[in-house]
Design an enzyme around this catalytic site. Structure first.
Site, short mmCIF file in Angstrom:
data_model
loop_
_atom_site.label_atom_id
_atom_site.label_comp_id
_atom_site.label_asym_id
_atom_site.label_seq_id
_atom_site.Cartn_x
_atom_site.Cartn_y
_atom_site.Cartn_z
N SER A 1 9.82 -14.52 12.80
CA SER A 1 8.45 -14.31 13.07
C SER A 1 8.23 -14.10 14.67
CB SER A 1 7.47 -15.13 12.45
OG SER A 1 6.17 -14.56 12.58
N ASP B 1 5.29 1.48 -8.16
CA ASP B 1 6.02 0.53 -8.62
C ASP B 1 7.25 1.41 -9.35
OD1 ASP B 1 7.67 -1.48 -9.52
OD2 ASP B 1 6.25 -2.29 -10.96
N ASP C 1 10.87 3.86 -7.76
CA ASP C 1 12.31 3.69 -7.33
C ASP C 1 13.40 3.67 -8.60
OD1 ASP C 1 11.52 1.29 -8.72
OD2 ASP C 1 11.15 0.18 -6.76
N ASP D 1 9.29 -3.25 -11.54
CA ASP D 1 9.70 -4.62 -11.47
C ASP D 1 8.73 -5.51 -10.40
OD1 ASP D 1 10.29 -3.21 -9.27
OD2 ASP D 1 12.48 -3.67 -9.17
N ASP E 1 5.47 -6.97 4.36
CA ASP E 1 5.00 -8.15 5.18
C ASP E 1 3.42 -8.00 5.55
OD1 ASP E 1 4.34 -9.88 7.43
OD2 ASP E 1 6.69 -9.63 8.11
N HIS F 1 5.61 -11.86 4.50
CA HIS F 1 5.95 -12.69 5.41
C HIS F 1 6.48 -14.25 5.20
CE1 HIS F 1 6.13 -12.97 9.82
NE2 HIS F 1 5.59 -14.18 9.89
#
Length: 927
Positions: free
Chosen positions: A237, A306, A309, A313, A479, A517
């Site tokens: 960070s 979702d 890909d 999951d 993030d 994050h």
């Protein structure tokens, strides 16, 4: 046992410490820098004082033992002239021996040094530093960066951030470690008051790092009389920004750095924070989203993306394809007329806020340091979570913020408000909502000045690379605090400045789907320090995937994914456990999520039926996405010939919204269609399955050899008044077109096929050239009866789909038929009710054969997703396990949580529930 160090060197170093700690402007060894190093008087080496030979690459050097007692460091000082940047010198305030056997100690034997560096400005606070010097030093140092607005001492005793579970802290492994508080003290890392002082702001911007490093390296040399072989910097960070800022300004001091989720475009991040706050709170807070509305946005994004890909999951990995669905996702969330009418939709002002969070902030009237003209947006519509159980950084609990903003307000705005008040305007009472990040007016010059102090966006890392420096960056694509898109921008600028070859040789940049994050649905654990050391010390560059990252999220702890180097992402291979990295590949493909390879090339008719046993056809025009459902046969005579027409709207992954009461049309491989149509009675929709290609037995009409099979059947019976019952059985379709169904006398369900079975139905099929389907004639429901090829009662029809050439029969019963008492499991007469049955061959179903993601439609009018991965089954978010070939070959039995049975045929599944609380039948097609 400790080996004594040479007495001559010991006496020299002790004498030096007695006067002062002495450091040249840029000290260090091969890992500490290439400048003059630590200053010592010229003293002839004593016997045995010859420097040790270099170890072969990758060989750990023997540990170095101290030549100075820990307590002797206390009270010593370093003059200001020997620290690279202006200070009033440094003082060691304490030096405490810590033993491995001390209560609570897990870090081995070491010397805990604490001290201060005095500022030039008497109004500025001290820099507090921490240095830890192990009794057995591995000749390496690690500098740890800070976090947030700092103000809290980084004491160097921490473990590797996102490191492997159970790996000891670097200090316990023999590293000398150090850190500081950036030159101010606060109980909160979101307290920006320190920035009202110029020297404190400059320290926070990076100068405290250099000052602390100079003092720490002096202490290292003072205690061991040996310079480090390698020096590393680790930060996350703000600490990631620290790592990058350091090598941009002082490239000679470190061999390698790790920058996790770096706040490198620091000023852009704070300006973005303010922009989000203005969208949320201006105009009376019309743009503010409460918790329910925020979760609504996140759920819509996850449902849309979702599956892109290949794996459902709770992780969006194909972020850039998902980004192409932004318009569709927001359109689906918009309230009627854009008004704020309920928590179940978004007003236009709230949609503008989502755009403010999602979109990059462009600076057209001025530039930040190093020519930066934008700040990356947050991936809110691509899987980032700003509400819910995976994060505490939400949008607050009120639509009117405090001044100053508090924890009751949006987390993003709190830091932006502090930044405007103390970094820019230096006015603690300033109303940040009046500050325009894109046109800061008279504050533009000040913003640019602060940017030069605090940002780490210089792409010219050539000096760092020239001395062999290596950089590992990692950023979570979800993030919610520091935008990964700013880090992506910086990486691209590195490539544009230095060339791809130089960047590939010296940088590894990993982006992690699902990672927030330090939060999110996937938090990676991997040994980044070992990867960096192997690269720096042995020349072993990390490959892609560099390692297996182990998920640290409690609810999914232990599942693994490959770490993929940007711009690649982990794509599910299509089979095997979703929890195993080996079943994923790092790919760079970014397809159009609205494109569907299974959509027909031209206007096409699909033939099939629905859960009421109605025979139908569906006409699809791919050019206009218009559809028409025509009922060809029904138990309700007035339904025959009726049509339902509408337009499909792409939802991605070959799924399309329709006008059929919420039914989603999904196109599977091999020409199969799952959808729905308004039912003959009741509300919602009736699931339908239809096929582009069907078996058409015209001549001779009794030759069924190519589609004959012994089968399992799973389906639904319509009991009337909106109630249903699951249907399951065995059966056979013979070469001559005769058929038989058999139900277990014990369970009235699946059984191993036996032509002498009771609880049976027999008959034959006859092709109708008018409708393009088979009429189904029932000739007997008694075990003593036979399957004739003439006569009987017309009870329904059969559509034999050909999916990639494989027979996939669909039985559509429309007439109730009595079963004699002696031929039922209960011993009482019963009735075979109308409904639908999907057939699949009765033979071994291997785990993995049915693996994949499925679009599902239930007889309750529910559209949902399902995944099958080996023995793992998830339907509508409820997970369970599958036992294959149970109770008979070809059937998978689902366990607790979603009890029932599943059959599979050529990418089509039928799941019948044994729990009355759930839908009795779900039909699905594999994406």
């Amino acid at each position: 046992m400790r080996t004594p160090r040479p007495a001559s060197k010991f006496r020299v170093v002790v004498a030096l410490i007695g006067a002062s700690l002495v450091l040249a402007a840029c000290g260090g060894g091969s890992g500490g820098g290439g400048s003059p190093g630590f200053f010592l008087p010229t003293v002839p080496p004593a016997s045995g004082d010859t420097p040790p030979a270099e170890e072969p690459p990758g060989t750990a050097p023997p540990p170095v033992l101290p030549v100075v007692a820990c307590a002797d460091l206390a009270g010593k000082s370093l003059p200001a002239a020997l620290i690279s940047l202006p200070t009033q010198g440094a003082t060691v305030t304490s030096a405490t021996p810590v033993a491995a056997g001390d209560a609570g100690s897990t870090l081995g034997d070491y010397c805990r040094v604490r001290g201060t560096i005095a500022p030039v400005d008497p109004a500025s606070q001290l820099i507090h530093f921490a240095v830890n010097l192990p009794e057995q030093w591995n000749q390496k140092t690690i500098h740890f960066g800070g976090g947030g607005f700092d103000g809290v001492l980084i004491d160097g005793t921490e473990v590797i951030r996102f490191g492997p579970a159970g790996k000891p802290a670097p200090l316990a492994l023999g590293y000398a470690t150090y850190g500081d508080d950036s030159g101010h003290q606060s109980s909160s890392i979101t307290d920006g008051k320190f920035a009202a002082n110029d020297e404190q702001l400059a320290n926070y911007g990076g100068q405290s790092l250099k000052k602390t490093r100079d003092v720490a390296q002096a202490l290292v040399f003072a205690r061991y009389a040996v310079k480090p072989k390698h020096a590393y910097f680790l930060g996350t960070s703000t600490g990631g920004r620290d790592a990058l800022s350091y090598i941009q300004r002082w490239p000679q001091d470190y061999d390698g750095v790790i920058a996790n989720e770096p706040a490198l475009n620091y000023t852009g991040t704070r300006l973005s924070n303010v922009a989000v706050g203005r969208a949320l709170y201006n105009d009376g807070g019309k743009g503010w989203l409460n918790l329910t509305e925020t979760l609504l946005v996140q759920k819509a994004a996850m449902q849309a993306c979702d599956k892109l890909d290949g794996a459902i999951d709770n992780i969006v990995s194909n972020v850039e394809s998902c980004r192409q669905l932004n318009t569709q996702i927001l359109a689906s969330l918009r309230c009627p007329n854009g008004a704020d009418t309920a928590d179940t939709c978004l007003s236009d002002a709230q949609i503008d806020t989502v755009h403010a969070i999602e979109s990059p902030l462009e600076f057209t009237t001025y530039a930040l340091a190093n020519g930066v003209k934008r700040a990356g947006g947050y991936n809110l519509l691509e899987g980032a979570l700003v509400a819910g159980p995976y994060t505490t950084r939400d949008l607050g609990t009120r639509k009117a913020p405090g001044n100053p903003a508090t924890s009751a307000d949006a987390n993003m705005y709190v830091t932006g408000d502090q930044w405007v008040k103390f970094f820019v305007t230096r006015d603690a009472g300033f109303n940040t909502l009046t500050f325009d990040p894109q046109n800061p007016g008279t504050y533009a010059a000040r913003v640019a000045e602060v940017s030069k102090l605090t940002d780490a966006t210089d792409p010219n890392l050539a000096p760092f690379f020239a001395r062999g420096g290596k950089l590992i960056m990692l950023h979570g694509l979800a993030d919610e605090v520091i935008s990964p898109n700013s880090t992506i921008d910086y990486y691209r600028q590195l490539v544009a400045t230095l060339g791809q070859a130089a960047v590939t040789q010296n940088v590894r940049f990993y982006t992690v789907p699902g990672m927030g994050h330090g939060t999110g649905s996937f938090i990676p654990n991997w040994d980044s320090l070992a990867a960096l050391e192997g690269w720096v010390e042995a020349g072993l560059a990390p490959v892609t995937p560099v390692a297996v990252a182990v998920d640290a999220v409690p609810g999914s702890y232990g599942r693994t994914r490959p770490l993929c180097q940007f711009p690649s992402w982990p794509k599910y291979r299509g089979s095997g456990s979703l929890d195993a990295a080996v079943n994923f590949s790092c790919v760079t493909e970014v397809g159009d999520p609205l494109a569907c390879p299974n959509l027909p090339a031209s206007a096409t008719r699909y033939k099939g039926g629905n859960s009421f046993g109605e025979e139908l056809q569906v006409q699809i025009d791919p050019a206009t996405l218009a559809y028409t459902v025509t009922i060809d046969a029904s138990h309700v005579p007035t339904r025959v010939g009726t049509q339902r027409s509408g337009s499909l709207v792409s939802q991605g992954s070959c799924s399309y919204a329709s006008g059929e009461s919420g039914a989603v049309f999904s196109f599977g491989a091999g020409g199969v269609l799952l959808g729905g149509v308004n039912p003959p009675s009741g509300s919602g929709f009736s699931p339908l399955v239809a096929f582009q290609n069907t078996f058409q037995n015209v001549s001779p009409s009794t030759d069924f050899r190519s589609v004959s099979l012994i089968f399992n059947a799973a389906g639904v019976e319509q009991l009337g008044a909106g109630t249903t019952a699951a249907f399951s059985s065995a059966g056979r379709l013979r070469n001559a077109g005769t058929f038989q169904f058999c139900r277990s006398p014990a369970s009235n369900s699946f059984m191993t096929y036996d032509q002498t079975c009771k609880n049976t139905e027999k008959g034959y099929l006859s092709y109708s050239t008018v409708r393009g389907a088979f009429d189904m004639y029932t000739t007997s429901t008694s075990s003593s009866g036979t399957a004739e090829t003439t006569g009987g009662t017309l009870t329904g029809s059969v559509v034999i789909g050909l999916v990639n050439g494989v027979s996939t029969p669909l039985y559509l019963r429309r007439v109730a038929t009595a079963v004699p008492a002696g031929d039922t499991s209960s011993g009482a007469a019963t009735v075979i009710q109308p409904g639908l049955r999907l057939l699949a061959v009765q033979q071994t179903l291997m785990p993995g054969a049915a693996d994949g993601s499925y679009a599902m439609a239930s007889v309750k009018g529910e559209g949902r997703e399902a995944t099958v991965v080996g023995t793992a089954f998830n339907l509508g978010g409820v997970a369970t396990t599958l036992g294959y070939d149970t109770p008979v070959l070809g059937v998978a039995q689902a366990g607790a949580g979603r009890p029932g049975h599943l059959i599979f045929n050529s990418g089509v599944v039928a799941f019948v529930s044994t729990d009355g609380a759930n839908a009795t039948l779900d039909l699905g097609v594999r994406h």
